[in-house]
Design a protein around this motif. Sequence first.
Motif, short mmCIF file in Angstrom:
data_model
loop_
_atom_site.label_atom_id
_atom_site.label_comp_id
_atom_site.label_asym_id
_atom_site.label_seq_id
_atom_site.Cartn_x
_atom_site.Cartn_y
_atom_site.Cartn_z
N GLY A 122 0.80 -1.22 0.00
CA GLY A 122 0.00 0.00 0.00
C GLY A 122 0.84 1.27 0.00
N VAL A 123 1.98 1.23 0.66
CA VAL A 123 2.87 2.39 0.71
C VAL A 123 3.33 2.76 -0.69
CG1 VAL A 123 5.05 3.27 1.59
CG2 VAL A 123 3.60 1.84 3.05
N ILE A 124 3.66 1.75 -1.49
CA ILE A 124 4.12 2.00 -2.85
C ILE A 124 3.00 2.60 -3.69
CG2 ILE A 124 5.13 0.97 -4.92
CD1 ILE A 124 6.33 -1.17 -3.19
N TYR A 125 1.77 2.08 -3.52
CA TYR A 125 0.64 2.63 -4.25
C TYR A 125 0.43 4.11 -3.91
CZ TYR A 125 -1.05 -1.84 -6.13
OH TYR A 125 -1.17 -3.00 -6.84
N VAL A 126 0.55 4.44 -2.63
CA VAL A 126 0.35 5.82 -2.21
C VAL A 126 1.42 6.73 -2.82
CG1 VAL A 126 0.39 7.40 -0.24
CG2 VAL A 126 -0.85 5.25 -0.08
N LEU A 127 2.69 6.32 -2.71
CA LEU A 127 3.77 7.12 -3.27
C LEU A 127 3.65 7.26 -4.78
CD1 LEU A 127 6.83 5.82 -1.20
CD2 LEU A 127 5.60 7.98 -0.92
N ALA A 128 3.28 6.16 -5.45
CA ALA A 128 3.12 6.20 -6.90
C ALA A 128 1.99 7.14 -7.29
CB ALA A 128 2.87 4.80 -7.44
N SER A 129 0.91 7.15 -6.51
CA SER A 129 -0.22 8.03 -6.81
C SER A 129 0.13 9.49 -6.60
CB SER A 129 -1.42 7.64 -5.93
OG SER A 129 -1.83 6.31 -6.18
N VAL A 130 0.87 9.78 -5.52
CA VAL A 130 1.31 11.15 -5.28
C VAL A 130 2.23 11.61 -6.40
CG1 VAL A 130 2.64 12.63 -3.74
CG2 VAL A 130 1.02 11.00 -2.79
N CYS A 131 3.12 10.71 -6.81
CA CYS A 131 4.05 11.02 -7.90
C CYS A 131 3.29 11.27 -9.20
CB CYS A 131 5.04 9.88 -8.06
SG CYS A 131 6.48 10.30 -9.05
N LEU A 132 2.27 10.47 -9.46
CA LEU A 132 1.45 10.64 -10.66
C LEU A 132 0.73 11.99 -10.62
CD1 LEU A 132 0.14 9.60 -13.26
CD2 LEU A 132 -1.57 8.44 -11.83
N LEU A 133 0.15 12.33 -9.47
CA LEU A 133 -0.55 13.60 -9.33
C LEU A 133 0.40 14.77 -9.56
CD1 LEU A 133 -2.96 15.36 -8.49
CD2 LEU A 133 -2.24 15.05 -6.10
#
Length: 226
Positions: A122-133
């Motif tokens: 889940g941590v990776i998903y969150v970081l990836a989503s922030v990076c995408l945003l």
Amino acid sequence: MNILMAIHIGAGLLALPAGTIAVAVRKGGRLHARAGTAFFGSMVVLGITAAILGPFREPEPLSPVAPLFVLYFVTTSWVAARRRDGSTGRFEILACAAALGTSAVMYWGVVMDGATTPAGPGVIYVLASVCLLAGLLDLNAILRSPLTPARRIARHLWRMCFAFFIATGSFFIGQQDILPAAWRGSPALLLLGFAPFAVMAFWLARVRLGKRLRASLQALPERKLA
């Protein structure tokens, strides 16, 4: 490594008070500029040293991705503050490509290769989503260049506050083992760790809504005196 660790700790100890002063004082003033510069420099040093030290951490090595996030956010925020004309250029294009590319690699790693962390994927998903945003907002800034003053300041604010959250979260939440035993697990540490988000929300609302509210009040017809 001991020298790098000492530099890393020193940068972290400087970043916390400098960031606190920068978000607390009047914006645009000399103290804000000096505190912001100190925060920017200390976070750059913090990110570089963390990226070097992380893979050698024992017993669990750390990925250099999070420290590189720090560098990305503080540098894009710093450039937004410096470009008072609201223009964008090659730097923003490179930053956009780096953010979107990193996000794609992280999503690929967790979906296709089963990448995870001690706290789960889940941590990776969150970081990836922030990076995408962040990458999409970079693209938006490039397409809408030059930015209005409100958009430029908002871009500076949210990125610097997010970098500040990485610093406060890492210390008050992630490093509780170095704090006195009576403080560990305290709700106050959680509040301190997530405080930059409250500051971010306040200033973004003031920047984006304050001007509209003043314009609306000025547009009201003047009341005629009897």
